[in-house]
Motif scaffolding. Sequence first.
Motif, PDB file in Angstrom:
ATOM      1  N   PHE A 358      -7.416  10.655   3.685  1.00  0.00           N
ATOM      2  CA  PHE A 358      -7.595   9.426   2.371  1.00  0.00           C
ATOM      3  C   PHE A 358      -6.164   8.033   2.791  1.00  0.00           C
ATOM      4  O   PHE A 358      -6.191   7.230   2.930  1.00  0.00           O
ATOM      5  N   ASP A 359      -4.890   9.197   2.623  1.00  0.00           N
ATOM      6  CA  ASP A 359      -3.742   8.452   2.603  1.00  0.00           C
ATOM      7  C   ASP A 359      -3.322   7.994   3.864  1.00  0.00           C
ATOM      8  O   ASP A 359      -2.727   7.138   4.276  1.00  0.00           O
ATOM      9  N   ALA A 360      -3.967   8.930   4.815  1.00  0.00           N
ATOM     10  CA  ALA A 360      -4.069   7.800   6.315  1.00  0.00           C
ATOM     11  C   ALA A 360      -4.928   6.623   6.337  1.00  0.00           C
ATOM     12  O   ALA A 360      -3.926   5.942   7.480  1.00  0.00           O
ATOM     13  N   ILE A 361      -5.878   6.049   6.103  1.00  0.00           N
ATOM     14  CA  ILE A 361      -6.437   4.917   5.445  1.00  0.00           C
ATOM     15  C   ILE A 361      -5.171   4.077   5.225  1.00  0.00           C
ATOM     16  O   ILE A 361      -4.919   2.954   5.593  1.00  0.00           O
ATOM     17  N   THR A 362      -4.619   4.247   4.228  1.00  0.00           N
ATOM     18  CA  THR A 362      -3.173   3.858   3.478  1.00  0.00           C
ATOM     19  C   THR A 362      -2.211   3.459   4.292  1.00  0.00           C
ATOM     20  O   THR A 362      -1.894   2.188   4.512  1.00  0.00           O
ATOM     21  N   VAL A 363      -1.912   4.827   5.342  1.00  0.00           N
ATOM     22  CA  VAL A 363      -0.916   4.428   6.067  1.00  0.00           C
ATOM     23  C   VAL A 363      -0.930   3.330   7.099  1.00  0.00           C
ATOM     24  O   VAL A 363      -0.628   2.290   7.898  1.00  0.00           O
ATOM     25  N   ALA A 364      -2.264   3.404   7.882  1.00  0.00           N
ATOM     26  CA  ALA A 364      -2.749   2.315   8.785  1.00  0.00           C
ATOM     27  C   ALA A 364      -2.856   0.872   8.074  1.00  0.00           C
ATOM     28  O   ALA A 364      -2.476   0.075   8.825  1.00  0.00           O
ATOM     29  N   LEU A 365      -3.208   1.054   6.935  1.00  0.00           N
ATOM     30  CA  LEU A 365      -2.998  -0.527   6.634  1.00  0.00           C
ATOM     31  C   LEU A 365      -2.071  -0.783   6.216  1.00  0.00           C
ATOM     32  O   LEU A 365      -1.825  -2.029   6.997  1.00  0.00           O
ATOM     33  N   LEU A 366      -0.599  -0.174   5.777  1.00  0.00           N
ATOM     34  CA  LEU A 366       0.440  -0.758   4.925  1.00  0.00           C
ATOM     35  C   LEU A 366       0.962  -0.627   7.555  1.00  0.00           C
ATOM     36  O   LEU A 366       2.056  -1.922   6.889  1.00  0.00           O
ATOM     37  N   GLY A 367       1.127  -0.079   8.180  1.00  0.00           N
ATOM     38  CA  GLY A 367       1.656  -0.409   9.315  1.00  0.00           C
ATOM     39  C   GLY A 367       0.613  -0.812   9.976  1.00  0.00           C
ATOM     40  O   GLY A 367       0.588  -1.581  11.663  1.00  0.00           O
ATOM     41  N   ARG A 368      -0.552  -1.953   9.811  1.00  0.00           N
ATOM     42  CA  ARG A 368      -1.264  -2.867  10.085  1.00  0.00           C
ATOM     43  C   ARG A 368      -1.519  -2.503  11.912  1.00  0.00           C
ATOM     44  O   ARG A 368      -1.609  -2.862  12.722  1.00  0.00           O
ATOM     45  N   SER A 369      -2.067  -1.588  11.561  1.00  0.00           N
ATOM     46  CA  SER A 369      -3.034  -0.501  12.556  1.00  0.00           C
ATOM     47  C   SER A 369      -1.800  -0.741  13.857  1.00  0.00           C
ATOM     48  O   SER A 369      -2.547  -0.023  15.041  1.00  0.00           O
ATOM     49  N   ARG A 370      -0.606  -0.519  14.031  1.00  0.00           N
ATOM     50  CA  ARG A 370       0.518  -0.839  15.133  1.00  0.00           C
ATOM     51  C   ARG A 370       1.103   0.669  14.811  1.00  0.00           C
ATOM     52  O   ARG A 370       1.189   1.115  14.562  1.00  0.00           O
ATOM     53  N   ALA A 371       1.032   1.190  16.525  1.00  0.00           N
ATOM     54  CA  ALA A 371       1.795   2.760  16.242  1.00  0.00           C
ATOM     55  C   ALA A 371       2.910   3.100  15.727  1.00  0.00           C
ATOM     56  O   ALA A 371       3.142   3.587  14.375  1.00  0.00           O
ATOM     57  N   VAL A 374       2.945   2.436  11.866  1.00  0.00           N
ATOM     58  CA  VAL A 374       2.208   3.102  11.195  1.00  0.00           C
ATOM     59  C   VAL A 374       2.951   4.354  10.791  1.00  0.00           C
ATOM     60  O   VAL A 374       3.148   5.231   9.949  1.00  0.00           O
ATOM     61  N   PHE A 375       3.926   4.905  12.170  1.00  0.00           N
ATOM     62  CA  PHE A 375       5.198   5.836  11.788  1.00  0.00           C
ATOM     63  C   PHE A 375       6.218   5.364  11.126  1.00  0.00           C
ATOM     64  O   PHE A 375       6.201   5.878  10.336  1.00  0.00           O
ATOM     65  N   ALA A 376       6.524   3.597  11.187  1.00  0.00           N
ATOM     66  CA  ALA A 376       7.310   3.733   9.187  1.00  0.00           C
ATOM     67  C   ALA A 376       6.654   3.924   8.003  1.00  0.00           C
ATOM     68  O   ALA A 376       7.017   4.258   7.109  1.00  0.00           O
TER      69      ALA A 376
END
Length: 447
Positions: A358-371, A374-376
């Motif tokens: 579920f944290d991955a959803i937050t990470v993807a949203l924060l990273g604007r779904s760009r590779a 998401v890394f940052a």
Amino acid sequence: MSGQTPGAGEPLKGLPPEQLPPVSGPLTGGESATSPKADDFAPAPRQNVFLKELLRSNWVTTLLAIVAAVIVGGILMAVTNKEVQTASVYFFSRPGDTFVAIWNSVYGGYEALFRGSIFNARADDFLTQIRPLTNTLGFAAPLIAAGLGVGLAFRVGLFNIGARGQILIGCAVAALLTFNLDLPMFLQLPVTLAAGIAGGAIWGGIVGLLKARTGAHEVILTIMLNYVAIYLVQWMVRTPGVLQRPSGGQPISAATPANAQFPELFGPRFPLLDWGFVVVIGATVFVWWLVERSSLGFRLRAVGENPHAARASGISVQRMYIYAMLFAGGLAGLAGMNQIQGAVTTGFDSTIDAGIGFDAITVALLGRSRAWGVFAAGLLFGALKAGSFTMQASQGIPVDIVLVVQSLIVLFIAAPPLIRTIFFLPKTDAEKAAKARAKAAKKAVMS
């Protein structure tokens, strides 16, 4: 005198309209030789245009969202601090004590966060000082991998919230197929990694196939498959001969074989950082190339932008859905492998995902779904996780405060107009157009 031509100082009365001199100026709406035209105004300086576009950019909005969340987190630290509460009782007689207590609580909290996640200046030697940074990288690795899977699905218009189930099935498949092989390390490690990625891909591919063939909504599918995966793994680790540890009746799997574990990247002084992080960097490069540079990525993005237009141009939307969920599940399986081949090698159960799904959803949203975004974002959340333990140990600040900061980051990211309003940023053209339409509609209703 009626036939006499009027002089310059005489009134021009009695002349027909066509003989009157032209009248123009800013109050008449007309133009004259001396009135300014639209083309006469100099264009806005290039630096002003650049600054305006910069302030409108997603990166600035994201950065300010983090700043706003940190500010609110600091307020919560101060409000819940006992010294601040004590000093606030006599605030009007000695206000300085309250402000000092607030500063100490907020500064102490974020200094502990930095010390536990980036650099510990209090340590005796340099290697110990940089250990927090390696802990951050270790915590970030599975978050990045799972976030890449969720973000890739977002780019195709799919809301994949099934990373938890994909992580669990990836771990279960890897344990079932490879833990008893007893191969040399150069074979056992990649085979285990490939089995876990394949298990997650299969579990995600089921969602893509059902979405493509039946039109079922991926949110419902992933939620239900999460529960299926949880209870299936619980049954496996409780059943002798399946995944339960051979010695004892505990509901836990066997330990990961030593020859299937990721070696430590910089030695035993940095136990949380292993070669799994290097694999995650490779996965980030692969996802960037796949989505941004490959022909398949172009088709995936086209489906995400407009599936109807993509179908009209000859792209198989159903096939793209299947591909997207296969990749997303495989990346979630990679996150699971970072867990059982790196972080947790003593055995696992249905809680092995540790909230990463579920944290991955937050990470993807924060990273604007760009590779790389998401890394940052994964690095940021890894730092928050690594530093939260030091905050709690040295300052007595609950770990829940860090979770609140994470939630606030997502809240502000999801509401860019709110951030632009708080920090007085220029509105985008879309926001201006929406405001103009609303104003025109209100005027039409009132008229």
